[in-house]
Design an enzyme around this catalytic site. Structure first.
Site, PDB file in Angstrom:
ATOM      1  N   ARG A  96      -6.233  10.002  -0.873  1.00  9.99           N
ATOM      2  CA  ARG A  96      -5.836  10.449  -2.205  1.00  9.99           C
ATOM      3  C   ARG A  96      -7.064  10.581  -3.088  1.00  9.99           C
ATOM      4  O   ARG A  96      -7.145  11.479  -3.915  1.00  9.99           O
ATOM      5  CB  ARG A  96      -4.807   9.487  -2.802  1.00  9.99           C
ATOM      6  CG  ARG A  96      -3.416   9.703  -2.204  1.00  9.99           C
ATOM      7  CD  ARG A  96      -2.439   8.614  -2.623  1.00  9.99           C
ATOM      8  NE  ARG A  96      -2.791   7.338  -2.013  1.00  9.99           N
ATOM      9  CZ  ARG A  96      -2.904   6.188  -2.653  1.00  9.99           C
ATOM     10  NH1 ARG A  96      -2.681   6.125  -3.943  1.00  9.99           N
ATOM     11  NH2 ARG A  96      -3.237   5.092  -2.018  1.00  9.99           N
ATOM     12  N   GLU A 156      -9.618 -12.941   1.366  1.00 11.06           N
ATOM     13  CA  GLU A 156      -8.184 -12.769   1.130  1.00 11.06           C
ATOM     14  C   GLU A 156      -7.424 -14.083   1.257  1.00 11.06           C
ATOM     15  O   GLU A 156      -6.367 -14.264   0.650  1.00 11.06           O
ATOM     16  CB  GLU A 156      -7.610 -11.728   2.099  1.00 11.06           C
ATOM     17  CG  GLU A 156      -6.190 -11.309   1.756  1.00 11.06           C
ATOM     18  CD  GLU A 156      -5.671 -10.183   2.636  1.00 11.06           C
ATOM     19  OE1 GLU A 156      -6.470  -9.585   3.386  1.00 11.06           O
ATOM     20  OE2 GLU A 156      -4.464  -9.908   2.572  1.00 11.06           O
ATOM     21  N   HIS A 212       0.857  -1.181   0.000  1.00 10.33           N
ATOM     22  CA  HIS A 212       0.000   0.000   0.000  1.00 10.33           C
ATOM     23  C   HIS A 212       0.893   1.231   0.000  1.00 10.33           C
ATOM     24  O   HIS A 212       1.843   1.309   0.774  1.00 10.33           O
ATOM     25  CB  HIS A 212      -0.903   0.004   1.232  1.00 10.33           C
ATOM     26  CG  HIS A 212      -2.059   0.959   1.102  1.00 10.33           C
ATOM     27  ND1 HIS A 212      -1.899   2.318   1.149  1.00 10.33           N
ATOM     28  CD2 HIS A 212      -3.383   0.736   0.907  1.00 10.33           C
ATOM     29  CE1 HIS A 212      -3.086   2.893   0.990  1.00 10.33           C
ATOM     30  NE2 HIS A 212      -4.010   1.957   0.849  1.00 10.33           N
TER      31      HIS A 212
END
Lengths: 250, 654
Positions: free
Chosen positions: B275, B396, B259
């Site tokens: 962002r 995941e 990340h």
């Protein structure tokens, strides 16, 4: 920035130790010393103590970023999250105890999970929807101000600090406690939940509920998420009184 | 015998994927038992801040969005490493998953009609949201997407989703055992029968036999030691016990996402939403380097691209000095106090609590940090593990494989729920058609093996290394040599060093022998699995001689679609010395490999035609252990549906 040097403090940790599974273990305070590091949190300090000095020391961390609620403990007598407590904010002697009001697992580790699961079942902490989900339909609109309000009360991370700080919860196991009240308020204000004021009356308008609070309000002071628990009590009292009034008129 | 218990469906892992899967199976009438290392609401899903991708197209900047565009973004983001049919199933189902969460009570941020001021690429832009969209689920911008698509609940999307889903688990009366873990899968002849479990309150071991077993233990970021945004519990135990069967392969273990904005030096995640909402990245000269390096997407190129540019800045001496190593700055000052304390409140709190700063006044030190494991237990599109009937994986922990070699922000949260729904239904069908088939002899044999391992740890004395030193050494090797930029000689060194660490584990000595769960023993029991995951990640990275997505080889900078348009598979039997690597096609190709539109890169073109490639996919995956799916391969692909999607949305195709 200061690096580890002679000028850094030597910290003294006085930590409650007791392993209920060890017949030879007696509740006691044990002392450890550690050289302070820049930006040292109790997450770092406790892991260093366990890894370097006492591998049996029990405590709980998961996210170490103050979102999961695992690491509530009494730090110098005040319940808070250890992971976001900077040692630089504390005097050089730091006293750590497990949260009261919860079952002790060992040392600083307590069973908040079981407590919160029972609370969740008791107040049925899920949306009692009016109709079944339709996967073909678009979502029901909701005013963003209402979404923000629900989100605000949904922010509780179930760390148990408010429960540990509550005079009533510490003496009466059946008290819903601030976290339980907040959970009730969260669903009460959600228009997607079909429960009526009368349904809620059964849950909160009693000594186990909102009228059990004796108004010390330590819960709001200690909440690591700064939830407005005072307002929650006010909101629930108004709703409970309103419900009582409606009942009488019937 | 109380050491052996039974259930219909055993779910290992109490995060969003595991709980959503459990819900589906329970709703279809199965008795479900969830094992969770921590109370489920403390699972790492709760830490997801920014959002959940679903093409609802509700706000002006999302207008014209479609599941086709979501599919295109996901496949391009994966650098064509994804199984495109799975990416399609995902994109098509994500809107339903998001709306279902609204039904379960998630307070999604909603469209505010009228004038709204957004920060877009550093500029303040006023946009009028139309009244007819008022109150629908709002979107924010995330990296690597053509439209604003991430649905969010302020900065606590994962928390809100996990609490809503756990409420449903409570409602359905699903049994949840917290502070419990699985140490081994019980299996014979390619059929899984449950797991050997350990209670982290008491240290007691036991067996749960099940008709179907689901691995949903999340990622394995902790093999990177402290260089990860992951929680301390993300130690990859699910992938490790699947690997230990020797039958089930792990897929793409070298595909590790970093990340761009891990808080430095603690590694705590600062969300991509920063962002998305207009935050900048600055180097020590206070230059916004992303504007020059990626003019089109700037700070919002995909995570692998942004991370590489950041490391490039640091390598060029443009990092900011720090005792723990150089970092860069995240600048949120222009977003203002009100925005930061409401829409990005969790970010503000992290700055306040862990740095003691106000993000509207000061800069935030950040550096790329391990964040997500694209690889995991290799499963087919129904979520069933290769080579092992009755074993499933989701989220995941799985390599389902919609992320390929790079996951887009907001796609993982969405994956947990989409996969949970789909895999949960398949699990329920399997459990309905099967009985518990293991005998007590098999269960006790597996239990005894675990007990012998524990006894051996407790019996060993002497001056051997301690487990935490081995862990720290593993983390340094992984971050230093199997990190953002990779090259052959360093990877070979990493393999050698990890191998030595792995072998040193047999001499490691515990210092704690107290009764109960014993925290040092609990960690030691996971460490061998972690070292094996680290080793297969490093070996897979060494063998993959190309750069694709997050896997970036300095010595092989091009993406090689001629030789490497493949998925790495690895098996490693419990008692074998060496892992076995093999490769399979990524899946049916619908969108042909091409440019991603960001991250300047070259590639070697495929030699085969798309048709030739697709012809062999099924047989070659079956050879690797892919089990039959409910519907045939390709049934959900909707081939070519994306063709005019960009034109329809007013975008120029790339």
């Amino acid at each position: 920035m200061a690096t580890e040097s002679d000028s850094s403090r030597e910290l003294t940790f006085e930590i409650f130790r007791f392993n209920p599974l060890d017949p030879g273990s007696e509740p006691r305070m044990q002392t450890y010393t550690l050289r302070e590091e820049p930006y040292m949190t109790l997450f770092r300090a406790l892991n260093r103590i366990r890894e370097e000095q006492d591998p049996g020391l029990q405590f709980d961390f998961a996210c170490r970023s103050a979102v999961c609620g695992s690491c509530g403990m009494m730090i110098n007598g005040r319940p808070t999250l250890a992971c976001k407590t900077l040692t630089s904010d504390l005097a050089s002697t730091i006293r750590l105890h497990p949260l009261p009001a919860f079952k002790l697992i060992g040392d600083l580790s307590v069973d908040t999970g079981t407590w919160f699961r029972e609370m969740g079942s008791r107040v049925e902490a899920w949306v009692h929807e009016r109709q079944a989900f339709d996967p073909e339909a678009i979502e029901e609109p909701m005013d963003d101000d209402l979404a923000v309000a629900i989100y605000e009360s949904d922010r509780c991370i179930e760390c148990g600090c408010c429960v540990a700080s509550c005079g009533v919860a510490n003496t009466r196991g059946d008290f819903l406690a601030p976290a339980g009240m907040n959970r009730v308020a969260r669903f009460m204000m959600d228009p997607r939940d079909g429960r009526s004021t009368g349904d809620w009356f059964e849950v909160v308008a009693s000594d186990e509920g909102v009228f059990g609070c004796i108004g010390l309000m330590a819960c709001q002071d200690v909440c690591p998420k700064e939830l407005p628990l005072l307002e929650v009590y006010g909101y629930l009292r108004r709703r409970a009184l309103g419900a009582a009034f409606v009942r009488k008129q019937r | 015998m109380d050491k052996i218990e039974t259930t219909d469906v055993l779910v290992i892992g109490g995060g969003l994927a595991g709980e959503r899967c459990a819900m589906e199976a329970a709703a279809l009438g199965q008795r479900v038992t969830i094992l969770s290392l921590v109370p489920p609401r403390r699972s790492h899903s709760c830490a997801a801040q920014g959002g959940m991708q679903a093409a609802l197209g509700n706000c002006v900047k999302a207008a014209g969005d479609s599941t086709d565009l979501h599919f295109l973004d996901t496949v391009r983001g994966s650098d064509w490493g994804a199984d495109q049919e799975v990416a399609r199933i995902f994109a098509d189902n994500a809107p339903v998953a998001v709306r279902e969460l609204a039904h379960f009570g998630v307070p999604w941020t909603r469209v505010r009609p009228g004038r709204n001021v957004y920060h877009i690429k550093g500029q303040q832009v006023a946009i009028d949201e139309p009244a007819e969209k008022a109150g629908l689920i709002m979107h924010r911008d995330f990296g690597g997407t053509a439209k604003w698509r991430a649905c969010y609940a302020a900065a606590g999307t994962g928390h809100a989703a996990l609490y809503a889903i756990d409420g449903e688990v409570l409602r359905l009366g699903i049994e949840v055992r917290d502070r419990a873990e699985a140490l081994a899968l019980i299996h014979a002849d390619g059929r899984c029968h449950g797991a050997v479990t350990r209670c982290l309150r008491t240290g007691q071991v036991g067996v749960i036999l099940a008709k179907a077993t689901v691995i949903a233990t999340g990622g394995f970021g902790r093999i990177y030691g402290r260089y990860t945004t992951n929680a301390t519990i993300n130690e990859g135990t699910g992938a490790a016990i699947a690997l230990a069967t020797g039958v089930v392969p792990l897929g793409n273990m070298e595909a590790v996402q970093f990340h761009p904005t891990g808080l430095w030096p603690s590694g705590i995640l600062v969300t991509e939403g920063c962002r998305g909402d207009g935050g900048y990245l600055l180097n020590r000269e206070m230059e916004r380097f992303m504007v020059e390096l990626e003019p089109a997407k700037q700070e919002l190129a995909s995570r692998d691209v942004v991370s590489r540019h950041m490391m490039g800045q640091i390598r060029d001496g443009k990092g900011v000095d720090h005792p723990g190593g150089p970092h860069l700055w995240l600048d949120l000052r222009h977003l203002g106090e009100e925005h930061l304390t409401t829409k990005l409140r969790e970010v503000y709190e992290i700055c306040r609590d862990f740095l003691g700063i106000k993000p509207w006044e000061e800069l935030i030190p950040v550096r790329p940090t391990q964040h997500y494991s694209m690889g995991g237990v290799r499963v087919n599109k129904d979520g069933e593990a290769y080579g092992m009937r009755g074993l499933y994986a989701a989220g995941e922990a799985a390599c389902w494989d919609m992320h390929g070699f790079n996951r887009l922000g907001g796609n993982s949260l969405a994956e947990t729920l989409v996969a949970g729904r789909i895999v949960g239904a398949r699990v329920a069908e399997f459990a309905a058609d099967h009985q518990i088939e293991a005998d007590t002899g098999l269960a006790l044999a597996f239990l005894q093996e675990t007990e012998l391992t524990i006894d051996a740890w407790l019996a060993r004395t002497g001056q051997g290394p301690n487990v935490y030193d081995i862990r720290d050494a593993m983390g340094e090797i992984m971050m230093g040599k199997v990190g953002i930029f990779r090259q052959g000689d360093e990877l070979q060194a990493a393999v050698n060093e990890l191998r030595a660490l792995h072998d040193s584990l047999d001499q490691a000595v515990l210092r704690c022998r107290e009764p109960g769960a014993n925290p040092e023993l609990s960690f030691a029991l996971r460490l061998k699995g972690m070292l094996r995951l680290a080793l297969v990640a490093a070996m897979g990275a060494l063998a993959r001689e190309e750069s694709r997505g997050a896997h970036s080889r300095i010595d092989f900078p091009a993406r090689d679609d001629r030789n490497c348009l493949s998925r790495t598979l690895v098996r490693w039997g419990h008692s074998e010395d060496e892992p076995m690597f093999s490769y399979e096609p990524v899946g049916l190709l619908d969108l042909p490999p091409g440019d991603r539109g960001y991250g300047k890169a070259s590639h070697v073109d495929m030699e085969l035609s798309i048709e030739q490639y697709n012809d062999s996919v099924l047989t070659r995956q079956q050879e690797q252990g892919r089990l039959a799916t409910q519907e045939p391969m390709g049934a959900s692909l909707r081939e070519g549906a994306w063709h005019d999607a960009e034109a329809r949305a007013g975008l120029t195709g790339t």
